[in-house]
Design a protein around this motif. Structure first.
Motif, PDB file in Angstrom:
ATOM      1  N   ALA A 209     -93.505 -75.833  35.640  1.00 37.98           N
ATOM      2  CA  ALA A 209     -92.575 -76.672  34.882  1.00 37.98           C
ATOM      3  C   ALA A 209     -92.680 -78.144  35.256  1.00 37.98           C
ATOM      4  O   ALA A 209     -92.300 -79.010  34.489  1.00 37.98           O
ATOM      5  CB  ALA A 209     -91.145 -76.189  35.093  1.00 37.98           C
ATOM      6  N   GLY A 210     -93.190 -78.433  36.455  1.00 41.11           N
ATOM      7  CA  GLY A 210     -93.282 -79.816  36.885  1.00 41.11           C
ATOM      8  C   GLY A 210     -93.959 -79.940  38.233  1.00 41.11           C
ATOM      9  O   GLY A 210     -94.445 -78.966  38.812  1.00 41.11           O
ATOM     10  N   LYS A 211     -93.956 -81.156  38.743  1.00 40.19           N
ATOM     11  CA  LYS A 211     -94.667 -81.465  39.979  1.00 40.19           C
ATOM     12  C   LYS A 211     -94.110 -80.705  41.174  1.00 40.19           C
ATOM     13  O   LYS A 211     -94.872 -80.237  42.030  1.00 40.19           O
ATOM     14  CB  LYS A 211     -94.607 -82.978  40.222  1.00 40.19           C
ATOM     15  N   ASN A 212     -92.801 -80.562  41.252  1.00 41.57           N
ATOM     16  CA  ASN A 212     -92.195 -79.882  42.399  1.00 41.57           C
ATOM     17  C   ASN A 212     -92.753 -78.479  42.571  1.00 41.57           C
ATOM     18  O   ASN A 212     -93.191 -78.085  43.665  1.00 41.57           O
ATOM     19  CB  ASN A 212     -90.675 -79.795  42.220  1.00 41.57           C
ATOM     20  N   GLU A 213     -92.725 -77.711  41.493  1.00 39.74           N
ATOM     21  CA  GLU A 213     -93.204 -76.332  41.557  1.00 39.74           C
ATOM     22  C   GLU A 213     -94.681 -76.277  41.910  1.00 39.74           C
ATOM     23  O   GLU A 213     -95.126 -75.436  42.694  1.00 39.74           O
ATOM     24  CB  GLU A 213     -92.990 -75.646  40.209  1.00 39.74           C
ATOM     25  N   LEU A 214     -95.454 -77.160  41.299  1.00 44.70           N
ATOM     26  CA  LEU A 214     -96.895 -77.181  41.522  1.00 44.70           C
ATOM     27  C   LEU A 214     -97.215 -77.440  42.992  1.00 44.70           C
ATOM     28  O   LEU A 214     -98.068 -76.762  43.584  1.00 44.70           O
ATOM     29  CB  LEU A 214     -97.535 -78.262  40.640  1.00 44.70           C
ATOM     30  N   VAL A 215     -96.532 -78.403  43.585  1.00 45.35           N
ATOM     31  CA  VAL A 215     -96.800 -78.730  44.988  1.00 45.35           C
ATOM     32  C   VAL A 215     -96.361 -77.584  45.905  1.00 45.35           C
ATOM     33  O   VAL A 215     -97.045 -77.268  46.882  1.00 45.35           O
ATOM     34  CB  VAL A 215     -96.115 -80.058  45.379  1.00 45.35           C
ATOM     35  N   VAL A 216     -95.232 -76.936  45.609  1.00 39.25           N
ATOM     36  CA  VAL A 216     -94.816 -75.774  46.408  1.00 39.25           C
ATOM     37  C   VAL A 216     -95.918 -74.722  46.424  1.00 39.25           C
ATOM     38  O   VAL A 216     -96.303 -74.202  47.479  1.00 39.25           O
ATOM     39  CB  VAL A 216     -93.512 -75.158  45.866  1.00 39.25           C
ATOM     40  N   ASP A 217     -96.456 -74.399  45.249  1.00 37.96           N
ATOM     41  CA  ASP A 217     -97.483 -73.364  45.181  1.00 37.96           C
ATOM     42  C   ASP A 217     -98.774 -73.796  45.859  1.00 37.96           C
ATOM     43  O   ASP A 217     -99.477 -72.981  46.473  1.00 37.96           O
ATOM     44  CB  ASP A 217     -97.743 -72.980  43.729  1.00 37.96           C
ATOM     45  N   ALA A 218     -99.106 -75.089  45.768  1.00 37.16           N
ATOM     46  CA  ALA A 218    -100.318 -75.586  46.418  1.00 37.16           C
ATOM     47  C   ALA A 218    -100.201 -75.502  47.934  1.00 37.16           C
ATOM     48  O   ALA A 218    -101.158 -75.150  48.628  1.00 37.16           O
ATOM     49  CB  ALA A 218    -100.588 -77.025  45.989  1.00 37.16           C
ATOM     50  N   VAL A 219     -99.020 -75.818  48.457  1.00 35.36           N
ATOM     51  CA  VAL A 219     -98.798 -75.733  49.900  1.00 35.36           C
ATOM     52  C   VAL A 219     -98.683 -74.273  50.342  1.00 35.36           C
ATOM     53  O   VAL A 219     -99.218 -73.881  51.384  1.00 35.36           O
ATOM     54  CB  VAL A 219     -97.535 -76.531  50.292  1.00 35.36           C
ATOM     55  N   ALA A 220     -98.010 -73.456  49.539  1.00 33.87           N
ATOM     56  CA  ALA A 220     -97.856 -72.035  49.880  1.00 33.87           C
ATOM     57  C   ALA A 220     -99.204 -71.353  50.043  1.00 33.87           C
ATOM     58  O   ALA A 220     -99.372 -70.468  50.881  1.00 33.87           O
ATOM     59  CB  ALA A 220     -97.030 -71.324  48.813  1.00 33.87           C
ATOM     60  N   GLU A 221    -100.174 -71.762  49.231  1.00 33.76           N
ATOM     61  CA  GLU A 221    -101.504 -71.163  49.321  1.00 33.76           C
ATOM     62  C   GLU A 221    -102.137 -71.417  50.688  1.00 33.76           C
ATOM     63  O   GLU A 221    -102.879 -70.575  51.206  1.00 33.76           O
ATOM     64  CB  GLU A 221    -102.405 -71.706  48.208  1.00 33.76           C
ATOM     65  N   LEU A 222    -101.853 -72.559  51.283  1.00 34.81           N
ATOM     66  CA  LEU A 222    -102.360 -72.850  52.628  1.00 34.81           C
ATOM     67  C   LEU A 222    -101.783 -71.871  53.648  1.00 34.81           C
ATOM     68  O   LEU A 222    -102.497 -71.351  54.511  1.00 34.81           O
ATOM     69  CB  LEU A 222    -102.014 -74.287  53.031  1.00 34.81           C
ATOM     70  N   PHE A 223    -100.482 -71.609  53.553  1.00 35.83           N
ATOM     71  CA  PHE A 223     -99.835 -70.716  54.510  1.00 35.83           C
ATOM     72  C   PHE A 223    -100.251 -69.260  54.312  1.00 35.83           C
ATOM     73  O   PHE A 223    -100.164 -68.458  55.253  1.00 35.83           O
ATOM     74  CB  PHE A 223     -98.316 -70.859  54.433  1.00 35.83           C
ATOM     75  N   ASP A 224    -100.735 -68.929  53.120  1.00 37.99           N
ATOM     76  CA  ASP A 224    -101.223 -67.569  52.894  1.00 37.99           C
ATOM     77  C   ASP A 224    -102.469 -67.271  53.723  1.00 37.99           C
ATOM     78  O   ASP A 224    -102.857 -66.112  53.879  1.00 37.99           O
ATOM     79  CB  ASP A 224    -101.530 -67.347  51.407  1.00 37.99           C
ATOM     80  N   GLU A 225    -103.098 -68.309  54.259  1.00 42.76           N
ATOM     81  CA  GLU A 225    -104.280 -68.116  55.095  1.00 42.76           C
ATOM     82  C   GLU A 225    -103.920 -67.671  56.514  1.00 42.76           C
ATOM     83  O   GLU A 225    -104.789 -67.271  57.290  1.00 42.76           O
ATOM     84  CB  GLU A 225    -105.096 -69.410  55.162  1.00 42.76           C
TER      85      GLU A 225
ATOM     86  N   ARG B 115     -92.840 -64.817  51.968  1.00 40.60           N
ATOM     87  CA  ARG B 115     -94.216 -64.308  52.065  1.00 40.60           C
ATOM     88  C   ARG B 115     -94.709 -64.308  53.504  1.00 40.60           C
ATOM     89  O   ARG B 115     -95.451 -63.414  53.916  1.00 40.60           O
ATOM     90  CB  ARG B 115     -95.159 -65.143  51.192  1.00 40.60           C
ATOM     91  N   GLN B 116     -94.298 -65.292  54.293  1.00 39.39           N
ATOM     92  CA  GLN B 116     -94.819 -65.378  55.662  1.00 39.39           C
ATOM     93  C   GLN B 116     -94.027 -64.539  56.663  1.00 39.39           C
ATOM     94  O   GLN B 116     -94.452 -64.386  57.811  1.00 39.39           O
ATOM     95  CB  GLN B 116     -94.868 -66.843  56.095  1.00 39.39           C
ATOM     96  N   LYS B 117     -92.906 -63.987  56.239  1.00 43.09           N
ATOM     97  CA  LYS B 117     -92.191 -63.063  57.129  1.00 43.09           C
ATOM     98  C   LYS B 117     -93.011 -61.806  57.403  1.00 43.09           C
ATOM     99  O   LYS B 117     -92.733 -61.064  58.337  1.00 43.09           O
ATOM    100  CB  LYS B 117     -90.831 -62.700  56.544  1.00 43.09           C
ATOM    101  N   ARG B 118     -94.050 -61.585  56.581  1.00 40.05           N
ATOM    102  CA  ARG B 118     -94.956 -60.460  56.820  1.00 40.05           C
ATOM    103  C   ARG B 118     -95.549 -60.532  58.227  1.00 40.05           C
ATOM    104  O   ARG B 118     -95.808 -59.489  58.848  1.00 40.05           O
ATOM    105  CB  ARG B 118     -96.094 -60.477  55.786  1.00 40.05           C
ATOM    106  N   LEU B 119     -95.762 -61.739  58.726  1.00 38.66           N
ATOM    107  CA  LEU B 119     -96.348 -61.908  60.057  1.00 38.66           C
ATOM    108  C   LEU B 119     -95.404 -61.403  61.140  1.00 38.66           C
ATOM    109  O   LEU B 119     -95.835 -60.781  62.112  1.00 38.66           O
ATOM    110  CB  LEU B 119     -96.692 -63.381  60.295  1.00 38.66           C
ATOM    111  N   VAL B 120     -94.114 -61.672  60.977  1.00 39.01           N
ATOM    112  CA  VAL B 120     -93.125 -61.186  61.945  1.00 39.01           C
ATOM    113  C   VAL B 120     -93.037 -59.669  61.887  1.00 39.01           C
ATOM    114  O   VAL B 120     -93.004 -58.989  62.922  1.00 39.01           O
ATOM    115  CB  VAL B 120     -91.743 -61.823  61.680  1.00 39.01           C
ATOM    116  N   LEU B 121     -93.011 -59.128  60.678  1.00 42.58           N
ATOM    117  CA  LEU B 121     -92.931 -57.670  60.521  1.00 42.58           C
ATOM    118  C   LEU B 121     -94.139 -56.991  61.161  1.00 42.58           C
ATOM    119  O   LEU B 121     -94.006 -55.985  61.875  1.00 42.58           O
ATOM    120  CB  LEU B 121     -92.855 -57.318  59.033  1.00 42.58           C
ATOM    121  N   GLU B 122     -95.303 -57.545  60.912  1.00 45.23           N
ATOM    122  CA  GLU B 122     -96.521 -56.967  61.470  1.00 45.23           C
ATOM    123  C   GLU B 122     -96.541 -57.079  62.993  1.00 45.23           C
ATOM    124  O   GLU B 122     -96.874 -56.123  63.700  1.00 45.23           O
ATOM    125  CB  GLU B 122     -97.743 -57.673  60.876  1.00 45.23           C
TER     126      GLU B 122
END
Length: 203
Positions: free
Chosen positions: A59-75, A132-139
Motif C-alpha cells: 500500500a505504501g513505503k512503510n509496508e514495503l520497507v518493513v518487508d524488505a527489512v524482515a527479509e534480512l531477519f529471515d536469514e 516470525r523470529q520467535k521461531r528461534l526462541v522456540l527452537e
C-alpha cells in the motif's frame, strides 16, 4: 492509510522473482537515499518493474520497507553449538551483524518511528519481524530441554509467556546496544549478555 497485507489482494499471481528484486532494490535505495528520499518510483526503476506492480503488492513505503527489512531477519539461523550458551551467543552475533547493516539500521528505525502513529503498521512489524523470529526462541528452548539444560514447561500459557519474555530480552538488549547506544555487540559483550540471560533462566 491503513496497512494492507499483499496476500489479501486479488489479481494476477505474484512473481517471487519480482518480489525479490523489489525488496533488494528497496534496501539498496535505503542505503543510497535514506528513508526520507526513498520513493516507490525509484524502487520500481531499480527493480525493473512498473510502479503499479509495487502498488499491487504494498500500500505504501512503510509496508514495503518493513518487508524488505524482515527479509534480512529471515536469514537468522540458530546454530547447534552443543550448549544453550553457545547457541545463544551464535544467534545474537548474527542478529547484531544484521542490525549493523546500513539498510537494516535505517529501515528498522524509520518504520518503528512511523509505527508510533500507525497501529496497522505496528501489527505488520509484529507479524513480519517479531512473530516470525520467535521461531528461534522456540527452537533453542526445545533443544535445551532435550539436552536437560532447561526444565520442561508443560503449561502452554506459561511456556508462551516465557518465549515472549526471552525474545523481548534478547531483541531489546541487542537493538538498544546497536541502534540506540551505538555500541558494538561484539563477542565480549555477547558473552556477558548471555551469562546474565542464563542466570535469569536458572542456569
Amino acid at each position: 492509510m491503513q496497512s494492507r497485507s499483499p496476500a489479501s489482494r486479488t489479481g494476477r499471481p505474484r512473481s517471487a522473482t519480482a518480489d525479490a528484486a523489489i525488496l533488494a532494490a528497496t534496501r539498496e535505495a535505503l542505503v543510497e537515499l535514506g528513508w526520507s528520499k526513498l520513493t516507490l518510483g525509484d524502487v520500481a526503476t531499480r527493480a525493473g518493474v512498473a510502479k503499479t506492480t509495487l502498488y499491487r503488492r504494498w500500500a505504501g513505503k512503510n509496508e514495503l520497507v518493513v518487508d524488505a527489512v524482515a527479509e534480512l531477519f529471515d536469514e537468522l539461523e540458530l546454530p547447534d553449538c552443543g550448549s544453550l550458551a553457545a547457541d545463544i551467543e551464535g544467534v545474537v552475533l548474527q542478529f547484531a551483524a544484521i542490525l549493523a547493516l546500513p539498510e537494516a539500521k535505517s529501515g528498522l528505525m524509520a518504520v518503528v518511528a512511523e509505527a508510533t502513529r500507525d497501529e496497522a503498521l505496528r501489527e505488520r512489524i509484529r507479524a513480519s519481524v517479531v512473530d516470525r523470529q520467535k521461531r528461534l526462541v522456540l527452537e533453542g528452548r526445545a533443544r535445551a530441554q532435550e539436552r536437560g539444560e532447561l526444565p520442561p514447561e508443560p503449561d502452554p500459557a506459561s511456556a508462551a509467556r516465557t518465549v515472549d519474555l526471552i525474545f523481548d530480552m534478547v531483541a531489546g538488549a541487542v537493538v538498544h546496544r546497536t541502534l540506540v547506544s551505538a555500541e558494538p555487540a561484539d563477542e565480549e559483550w555477547v558473552r556477558g549478555f548471555t551469562r546474565v540471560l542464563l542466570r535469569g533462566l536458572g542456569n
